[in-house]
Design an enzyme around this catalytic site. Sequence first.
Site, PDB file in Angstrom:
ATOM      1  N   ASN A   1      26.271  -8.197  16.196  1.00 33.70           N
ATOM      2  CA  ASN A   1      26.011  -6.766  16.410  1.00 33.70           C
ATOM      3  C   ASN A   1      24.549  -6.484  16.794  1.00 33.70           C
ATOM      4  O   ASN A   1      24.099  -5.361  16.713  1.00 33.70           O
ATOM      5  CB  ASN A   1      26.389  -5.984  15.141  1.00 33.70           C
ATOM      6  CG  ASN A   1      26.519  -4.488  15.409  1.00 33.70           C
ATOM      7  OD1 ASN A   1      27.084  -4.092  16.424  1.00 33.70           O
ATOM      8  ND2 ASN A   1      25.985  -3.671  14.515  1.00 33.70           N
TER       9      ASN A   1
ATOM     10  N   GLU B   1     -11.111   4.621   7.271  1.00 33.36           N
ATOM     11  CA  GLU B   1     -11.101   4.494   8.728  1.00 33.36           C
ATOM     12  C   GLU B   1     -12.103   3.488   9.315  1.00 33.36           C
ATOM     13  O   GLU B   1     -11.785   2.828  10.298  1.00 33.36           O
ATOM     14  CB  GLU B   1     -11.408   5.867   9.348  1.00 33.36           C
ATOM     15  CG  GLU B   1     -10.383   6.911   9.033  1.00 33.36           C
ATOM     16  CD  GLU B   1     -10.847   8.278   9.472  1.00 33.36           C
ATOM     17  OE1 GLU B   1     -10.259   8.841  10.394  1.00 33.36           O
ATOM     18  OE2 GLU B   1     -11.816   8.786   8.875  1.00 33.36           O
TER      19      GLU B   1
ATOM     20  N   PHE C   1     -10.165   8.836  14.627  1.00 28.45           N
ATOM     21  CA  PHE C   1     -10.326  10.136  15.275  1.00 28.45           C
ATOM     22  C   PHE C   1     -11.304  10.090  16.450  1.00 28.45           C
ATOM     23  O   PHE C   1     -12.279  10.824  16.493  1.00 28.45           O
ATOM     24  CB  PHE C   1     -10.820  11.133  14.207  1.00 28.45           C
ATOM     25  CG  PHE C   1     -10.425  12.565  14.457  1.00 28.45           C
ATOM     26  CD1 PHE C   1      -9.145  13.012  14.190  1.00 28.45           C
ATOM     27  CD2 PHE C   1     -11.349  13.481  14.943  1.00 28.45           C
ATOM     28  CE1 PHE C   1      -8.792  14.338  14.405  1.00 28.45           C
ATOM     29  CE2 PHE C   1     -11.003  14.812  15.159  1.00 28.45           C
ATOM     30  CZ  PHE C   1      -9.721  15.239  14.892  1.00 28.45           C
TER      31      PHE C   1
ATOM     32  N   GLN D   1      -7.836  -1.622   2.216  1.00 26.42           N
ATOM     33  CA  GLN D   1      -8.084  -0.691   3.318  1.00 26.42           C
ATOM     34  C   GLN D   1      -8.855  -1.371   4.441  1.00 26.42           C
ATOM     35  O   GLN D   1      -8.562  -1.173   5.611  1.00 26.42           O
ATOM     36  CB  GLN D   1      -8.909   0.518   2.812  1.00 26.42           C
ATOM     37  CG  GLN D   1      -8.123   1.449   1.921  1.00 26.42           C
ATOM     38  CD  GLN D   1      -6.962   2.075   2.659  1.00 26.42           C
ATOM     39  OE1 GLN D   1      -7.132   2.851   3.570  1.00 26.42           O
ATOM     40  NE2 GLN D   1      -5.754   1.704   2.294  1.00 26.42           N
TER      41      GLN D   1
ATOM     42  N   ASP E   1      16.087 -16.192  25.575  1.00 28.34           N
ATOM     43  CA  ASP E   1      15.300 -17.426  25.459  1.00 28.34           C
ATOM     44  C   ASP E   1      16.161 -18.671  25.623  1.00 28.34           C
ATOM     45  O   ASP E   1      15.652 -19.752  25.914  1.00 28.34           O
ATOM     46  CB  ASP E   1      14.635 -17.489  24.071  1.00 28.34           C
ATOM     47  CG  ASP E   1      13.448 -16.564  23.997  1.00 28.34           C
ATOM     48  OD1 ASP E   1      12.669 -16.544  24.951  1.00 28.34           O
ATOM     49  OD2 ASP E   1      13.326 -15.859  22.983  1.00 28.34           O
TER      50      ASP E   1
ATOM     51  N   GLN F   1       0.862  -1.193   0.000  1.00 33.41           N
ATOM     52  CA  GLN F   1       0.000   0.000   0.000  1.00 33.41           C
ATOM     53  C   GLN F   1       0.895   1.239   0.000  1.00 33.41           C
ATOM     54  O   GLN F   1       1.147   1.816  -1.042  1.00 33.41           O
ATOM     55  CB  GLN F   1      -0.957  -0.042   1.183  1.00 33.41           C
ATOM     56  CG  GLN F   1      -2.052  -1.099   1.002  1.00 33.41           C
ATOM     57  CD  GLN F   1      -3.078  -1.110   2.104  1.00 33.41           C
ATOM     58  OE1 GLN F   1      -3.217  -0.185   2.885  1.00 33.41           O
ATOM     59  NE2 GLN F   1      -3.832  -2.210   2.188  1.00 33.41           N
TER      60      GLN F   1
ATOM     61  N   SER G   1     -11.433   9.810   5.905  1.00 35.83           N
ATOM     62  CA  SER G   1     -11.907   8.865   4.879  1.00 35.83           C
ATOM     63  C   SER G   1     -12.532   9.591   3.702  1.00 35.83           C
ATOM     64  O   SER G   1     -13.376   9.049   3.002  1.00 35.83           O
ATOM     65  CB  SER G   1     -12.932   7.865   5.457  1.00 35.83           C
ATOM     66  OG  SER G   1     -12.390   7.224   6.563  1.00 35.83           O
TER      67      SER G   1
ATOM     68  N   ILE H   1      25.243  -5.014  20.565  1.00 35.13           N
ATOM     69  CA  ILE H   1      26.127  -3.841  20.581  1.00 35.13           C
ATOM     70  C   ILE H   1      25.564  -2.748  19.665  1.00 35.13           C
ATOM     71  O   ILE H   1      25.550  -1.577  20.024  1.00 35.13           O
ATOM     72  CB  ILE H   1      27.539  -4.228  20.087  1.00 35.13           C
ATOM     73  CG1 ILE H   1      28.132  -5.272  21.025  1.00 35.13           C
ATOM     74  CG2 ILE H   1      28.438  -3.014  20.018  1.00 35.13           C
ATOM     75  CD1 ILE H   1      29.502  -5.730  20.608  1.00 35.13           C
TER      76      ILE H   1
HETATM   77  C1  LIG Z   1      15.232  -7.272  16.955  1.00 38.91           C
HETATM   78  C2  LIG Z   1      15.833  -8.230  17.942  1.00 38.91           C
HETATM   79  C3  LIG Z   1      15.057  -9.271  18.416  1.00 38.91           C
HETATM   80  C4  LIG Z   1      15.588 -10.160  19.343  1.00 38.91           C
HETATM   81  N1  LIG Z   1      14.797 -11.166  19.812  1.00 38.91           N
HETATM   82  C5  LIG Z   1      15.289 -12.036  20.720  1.00 38.91           C
HETATM   83  C6  LIG Z   1      14.498 -13.096  21.248  1.00 38.91           C
HETATM   84  O1  LIG Z   1      13.337 -13.247  20.883  1.00 38.91           O
HETATM   85  N2  LIG Z   1      15.058 -13.924  22.163  1.00 38.91           N
HETATM   86  C7  LIG Z   1      16.347 -13.781  22.570  1.00 38.91           C
HETATM   87  O2  LIG Z   1      16.815 -14.566  23.370  1.00 38.91           O
HETATM   88  N3  LIG Z   1      17.116 -12.798  22.092  1.00 38.91           N
HETATM   89  C8  LIG Z   1      16.614 -11.921  21.204  1.00 38.91           C
HETATM   90  N4  LIG Z   1      17.402 -10.915  20.741  1.00 38.91           N
HETATM   91  C9  LIG Z   1      18.742 -10.785  21.275  1.00 38.91           C
HETATM   92  C10 LIG Z   1      19.755 -11.488  20.398  1.00 38.91           C
HETATM   93  O3  LIG Z   1      19.532 -12.851  20.383  1.00 38.91           O
HETATM   94  C11 LIG Z   1      21.118 -11.199  20.977  1.00 38.91           C
HETATM   95  O4  LIG Z   1      21.330  -9.809  20.822  1.00 38.91           O
HETATM   96  C12 LIG Z   1      22.178 -11.941  20.233  1.00 38.91           C
HETATM   97  O5  LIG Z   1      22.104 -13.305  20.441  1.00 38.91           O
HETATM   98  C13 LIG Z   1      23.550 -11.447  20.619  1.00 38.91           C
HETATM   99  O6  LIG Z   1      24.475 -12.001  19.736  1.00 38.91           O
HETATM  100  P1  LIG Z   1      25.352 -11.112  18.780  1.00 38.91           P
HETATM  101  O7  LIG Z   1      26.239 -12.026  18.088  1.00 38.91           O
HETATM  102  O8  LIG Z   1      24.535 -10.260  17.915  1.00 38.91           O
HETATM  103  O9  LIG Z   1      26.093 -10.221  19.842  1.00 38.91           O
HETATM  104  P2  LIG Z   1      26.882  -8.849  19.707  1.00 38.91           P
HETATM  105  O10 LIG Z   1      25.938  -7.714  19.691  1.00 38.91           O
HETATM  106  O11 LIG Z   1      27.803  -8.951  18.561  1.00 38.91           O
HETATM  107  O12 LIG Z   1      27.628  -8.895  21.061  1.00 38.91           O
HETATM  108  C14 LIG Z   1      26.896  -8.863  22.269  1.00 38.91           C
HETATM  109  C15 LIG Z   1      27.770  -8.961  23.500  1.00 38.91           C
HETATM  110  O13 LIG Z   1      28.273 -10.273  23.609  1.00 38.91           O
HETATM  111  C16 LIG Z   1      29.672 -10.255  23.715  1.00 38.91           C
HETATM  112  N5  LIG Z   1      30.168 -11.399  22.972  1.00 38.91           N
HETATM  113  C17 LIG Z   1      29.721 -11.841  21.779  1.00 38.91           C
HETATM  114  N6  LIG Z   1      30.392 -12.938  21.439  1.00 38.91           N
HETATM  115  C18 LIG Z   1      31.275 -13.190  22.403  1.00 38.91           C
HETATM  116  C19 LIG Z   1      32.247 -14.207  22.603  1.00 38.91           C
HETATM  117  N7  LIG Z   1      32.426 -15.175  21.740  1.00 38.91           N
HETATM  118  N8  LIG Z   1      32.974 -14.140  23.734  1.00 38.91           N
HETATM  119  C20 LIG Z   1      32.805 -13.169  24.635  1.00 38.91           C
HETATM  120  N9  LIG Z   1      31.903 -12.206  24.502  1.00 38.91           N
HETATM  121  C21 LIG Z   1      31.137 -12.209  23.403  1.00 38.91           C
HETATM  122  C22 LIG Z   1      30.110  -8.943  23.143  1.00 38.91           C
HETATM  123  O14 LIG Z   1      31.307  -8.518  23.719  1.00 38.91           O
HETATM  124  C23 LIG Z   1      28.963  -8.049  23.493  1.00 38.91           C
HETATM  125  O15 LIG Z   1      29.122  -7.517  24.774  1.00 38.91           O
HETATM  126  C24 LIG Z   1      16.912 -10.012  19.806  1.00 38.91           C
HETATM  127  C25 LIG Z   1      17.691  -8.969  19.313  1.00 38.91           C
HETATM  128  C26 LIG Z   1      17.170  -8.077  18.392  1.00 38.91           C
HETATM  129  C27 LIG Z   1      18.019  -6.953  17.890  1.00 38.91           C
HETATM  130  S1  FES Z   2       4.002  -0.575   5.698  1.00 36.52           S
HETATM  131 FE1  FES Z   2       3.607  -2.219   4.380  1.00 36.52          FE
HETATM  132  S2  FES Z   2       2.680  -1.261   2.699  1.00 36.52           S
HETATM  133 FE2  FES Z   2       2.872   0.381   4.128  1.00 36.52          FE
END
Ligand SMILES: Cc1cc2nc3c(=O)[nH]c(=O)nc-3n(C[C@H](O)[C@H](O)[C@H](O)COP(=O)(O)OP(=O)(O)OC[C@H]3O[C@@H](n4cnc5c(N)ncnc54)[C@H](O)[C@@H]3O)c2cc1C
Ligand code: FES
Length: 1305
Positions: free
Chosen positions: A222, A1236, A889, A1169, A321, A73, A1055, A225
């Site tokens: 990442n 709406e 609204f 819609q 988790d 949309q 609307s 972080i």
């Molecule tokens: C949108 C979103 C949804 C998410 N949903 C869930 C969810 O439903 N359930 C859940 O459990 N998690 C969830 N998360 C969290 C996600 O699982 C963790 O952020 C992820 O597992 C971290 O891993 P990474 O590799 O990205 O860590 P990074 O961001 O790269 O690092 C995180 C930290 O871990 C440290 N680290 C990483 N690797 C090592 C290593 N080998 N040794 C020592 N330190 C280390 C780093 O120094 C840093 O401090 C979600 C995150 C996001 C952004």
């Molecule tokens: S946010 Fe998916 S079409 Fe507008």
Amino acid sequence: GGGCGACTVMVSRYDPHTKNHPVSFTHHFSVNACLMPVCQLDGAAVTTVEGIGNTKTRLHPVQERIAKANGSQCGFCTPGMVMSMYTLLRNKPKPSMEDIKETLAGNLCRCTGYRPIIDGYRTFCESENCCQRNGNSCCMTNGSGPLESAENPELSGKEEFMPLDPTQELIFPPELIRMAESAKPTTQRFRGERMTWISPVSLNELLQLKAQHPQAPIVMGNTNIGPDIKFKGVVHPIIISASRVRELFEVEHKPEGVCVGAGSSLSAVRSVLEKSVSSLPEEHTQTMAALLDQLGRVGGEQIRNVATLGGNIASAYPNSDLNPVLAAGRCSVLLLSKDGKREVLLNKEFFVGFGKTILKPEEILLSVFIPVSRKGEVVRAFRHAPRKENALATVNAGMRVWFEEGSNVVKEMSVYYGGVGPCTVSAEKTAQQVVGRSWNEETLCDAYKELVDDVTLGASLTLSLLFKFYLHVLQHLKDTVHPPLEGQIPPEQLSAVEPLPNIIQPSYREFQDVLEGQSEQDPVGRALWHRSALSHATGEAVYCDDFPHTDGELFLSMVTSTRAHAKITHIDVSGALSMPGVVDVFTADDIPGQKFRSFAGIKEELMAGEEKSIFGGRTLVFNYNILIFTCAQVTCVGQMICGVVADTKQHAKLAARALRISYEDLPDPIFTVEEAVQKHSFFLPQRKLEKGDVSRAFQEADQVHEGEIRLGGQEHFYMETQSMLVIPVGEEKEMKVFVSTQHPTMAQEAVAETLGIPSNRVSSHVKRVGGAFGGKVTKTSILVSLTALAAWRTGRPVRCVLERGEDMLITGARHPVLGKYKVGFMKDGRITAADVQYYANAGNTADESVLVAEKILLHMDNSYNIPNLRGQSSACKTNLPSNTAFRGFGVPQSMLVMENIINDVALILNRPAEEIREKNLYKEPSLTHYKMEFDPENLLRCWMECKEKSELEGRQLSIAQFNQQNRWKKRGISMIPIKYGIGFAEGFLNQAAALVHIYKDGSVLVSHGGTEMGQGIHTKLQQVASRELNVPLSLIHITETATSSVPNTCPSAASFGTDANGMAVKDACETLYKRLEPIRKQDPNGTWKSWISKAFFDKISLSATGYYRGQDLYMDWEKQEGLPYAYFTYAACCSEVELDCLTGEYRTIRTDLVADIGRSINPSIDIGQIEGAFMQGLGLYTMEELKFSPSGVLYTRGPGQYKIPAVCDVPLQFNVYLLSGSHNPHAIYSSKGIGEPTLFLGSSVFFALKEAVAAARSDSGLSGPFPLHSPATPERACSACSTRFTQMIPEAETGSARSWALELP
Ligand SMILES: Cc1cc2nc3c(=O)[nH]c(=O)nc-3n(C[C@H](O)[C@H](O)[C@H](O)COP(=O)(O)OP(=O)(O)OC[C@H]3O[C@@H](n4cnc5c(N)ncnc54)[C@H](O)[C@@H]3O)c2cc1C
Ligand code: FES
């Protein structure tokens, strides 16, 4: 970051050494670009939506199908959807429906409601024609044939779809393969302004680096972080990337278990465990299977593809988790530093606090060992989240029990919870309570008692999850203990462990036929795709922030108040001005023109005042000015105080953080409507409507009942946040404004007033808006004034694009409302009197709140003829961010109160609510409570058709039976009608204009005052022009909305956009067609092109304006009567849900919706819609919750905390029917406005849930009305069920604890 999936791209890597790695050679995976550091992409190929196809050469089938299925949309989410699906098809060209659902779980869409996206992509399924009712097993391949053919007129030509041909896909770049095979990797260092990125290749070097820089984090996925840096301003001078250190990815299968490298992504861990689970005996894979359960639900696919196992453990989120399961399952980790290694168990000693583990700063986590389970061991994982998928858990758990061989006597037990404390928590005393005892009800009852002490947060859920584990284990013991144990689990108890239904069924849509004899070329009434659908799907569609950067362009960042009610004592800008790249900092004192804004006749002083003003021909008894910037006193957190202008976005943001503001708190902030009432804090006037003799009717009623319902606010969550670019033209004070708004004229006027220049120097341009829903009218005009101020002061182009968190903080939301009511009714269900007080939480400025409060009253009757009706509404002035217009609204708040009243009456009379509804519907031509005449015939037709199509009565019986047979799962069904007034009660807003040019080659350019924000107005008006000029659609182009082409536009809202602008386009086209008449008559066999050419040589103007005056709608509040609407749109909707009473999670099983939208101009767009609004309503009433701290700080500032519906929330079957034979003399081509109205029908899910809760309460011996406030989140629904577990939780003593969030409204 990472929560919406709109920026999804595909990353491909080639790995020549993938011996033990679960995936080999070229590996494609989807990622969120916003979380993927460029430095991490060395050697990878990135494919974006532009890379797979385009409209100029060749479309990719993934792009074509989402477009043709009406799966876009506003189109802002579409590239992300396309890339998620594309990545799936690269890895699995014939996916199952389950694969598709999983793939799209991480992509949010705010417009479509997902159904068309699912339908479009269903065509890629292996079992393309399968009805999917057999789950993953296809009825076409197993020979049984489809259960029922589903009709989808939009996809009727699917045989014409381009086939998916995997051999035609882009290959992995050979130069990257050569590089991977030949290069000798060396350490990489990237230096930025504030940060150095080091990426070693050997483990040894990694350990050395960690020893040298112990505070430097290791970045892997990442996903932890990244958001910290981006949103919390965390600065790491050094970051060590370990993603090229091979040892972190190694996987070793041993007889005792599997050892997984800590750098493995969660997707890779999933593959490893799936392999183990399928190859090892079940008794050895208990922990692995439990981990798999959780892994499938962590984030979305884009997160799982990059987030690592080690990162998840080391991040030590309280609601990780994986950690509870790893801990319960006796898993261990290998920690390594330059000085040696140690293997430690992942237990309560490992997790020491919020985000903290026992890892020493110089240590890294090398691998995780997951042991095989032992004979007699049972492990399970549980998870409870605000949304079924892609949501962090509220409470989760890992539980393990080990039995003496062949018996039910517990040898060992381990229970870990997440989300109930600062880190993963061990319920040790509870587990100890069970050890040495038999696994039976008595033992568990003692365990529950212990658990209430052991874990205090989330207590009822922790109990429910333990109960579920108890039943799971009993089931397991049934098969493993010989001789079998005495006693069976009663069948009705089994519902606790059965999953909620989740198989998406084909849905049905009933379109209207075009009129007999309509010419083939005439597109009106036909189901055409959105005219920009292909541009959306290919990434070619241009949004405001896509405009290329202009020379010298600057970026504006806002500094906002951190206090809700305070005096500003000092602003120190020196820190900000000394930051790199900063060009300007400005405050309210720097505004050369008007320092306030007034909207639609509403003027507001910062301190409310009452005054009379004449506006639009009517007398308003209120007059408010809204200060666009504050300089003396702040009245909410998030109020804008300063603007910081710098050469880049990053510099502007950093400088904004360096600015210092000192405050002196003022006493007694007001947050809730109760506090506002107590302190008489209102925006005036308060409104009242009354018909009949309410007091007498109460005396004469059989029964009188009093109650209340609260409805929380709702964030617009348009996918494209507030975005604008202001370019000073350089001479005569001209300004060009490119802005994402629903109201270009308001933006133009705001800029002119703020700068003190005439409107004719400002042109405001809107190409398209990436979703708006009411949130891009008033708030945008304030932001654009400030952006223009920055451009004015610097003489340079300035861009302002809010981050999601800023947007949510600054721009307000839907008004939370408290409805207090008294209702009088007769034994037969007739409601004879109702008296309702509505309190809307307006926030700190009036904005349009008084108008919202008015609309609340105008719709308080919904569809019911209540002879004696009284309503009073107040817009409460509080110290929260100012709330604003939002689709509906005030109507969705107003009608919910009325439906709740009916629900209460039904519960008191012990009758089905539908019976009470039907009894009280308007039945014959009537007057509303403000004396507007109308005929409810089509309302009744919608109601009766919906009743029939949904098979309501039959299903009510089977639901009653289901509820009798199941103690822990309950079903509910509810049917809701609507009567929704279309148009602006402020008559002057119903006008519109258009400008149509015909060029010499016969092509036609149409401009009009409406903005395209996904609702398809441009498509519909193209259809209008095509009919009126009698030329094919291909000759007509709709250009941007610009105040320089069409002046004095009204907002695209209420609307009414197509109604008003459609008539204006029609008028312009009629003028032109008439002008051509003599030429056509002269040359009846000529062509359009020849007529146009002749007209030019005959000096006939080929350009015309069109105008639509609109009806003179009005509402006279003193007389309490008026004609505030042009007409009503009617609909009825029936939804059925299944609720898990132990957790409050639910699933919408089926929704049937019948809508009277007159004669639809474009049924595909209108159904889009209807579905999108329904889903937004479902979000409003069941999941979306804005939470504020006790000091007025909004907690929920992004997709991580604020959950809008996702793919998993679509009703499993969603049927939409357009009422046939309906005509509407008040709008173009007999159509009706539909943007709406159907949002309110999402409440059918709320009331179905209420029915299910009532059934659960009845099992607990409770009957009669009960409070369930909106949104009915899983927590609220679960607590309303009042099960034995919720009853076990001791009530907190008054004053013993302070609430962590405000109870709104
Ligand atoms: C949108 C979103 C949804 C998410 N949903 C869930 C969810 O439903 N359930 C859940 O459990 N998690 C969830 N998360 C969290 C996600 O699982 C963790 O952020 C992820 O597992 C971290 O891993 P990474 O590799 O990205 O860590 P990074 O961001 O790269 O690092 C995180 C930290 O871990 C440290 N680290 C990483 N690797 C090592 C290593 N080998 N040794 C020592 N330190 C280390 C780093 O120094 C840093 O401090 C979600 C995150 C996001 C952004
Ligand atoms: S946010 Fe998916 S079409 Fe507008």
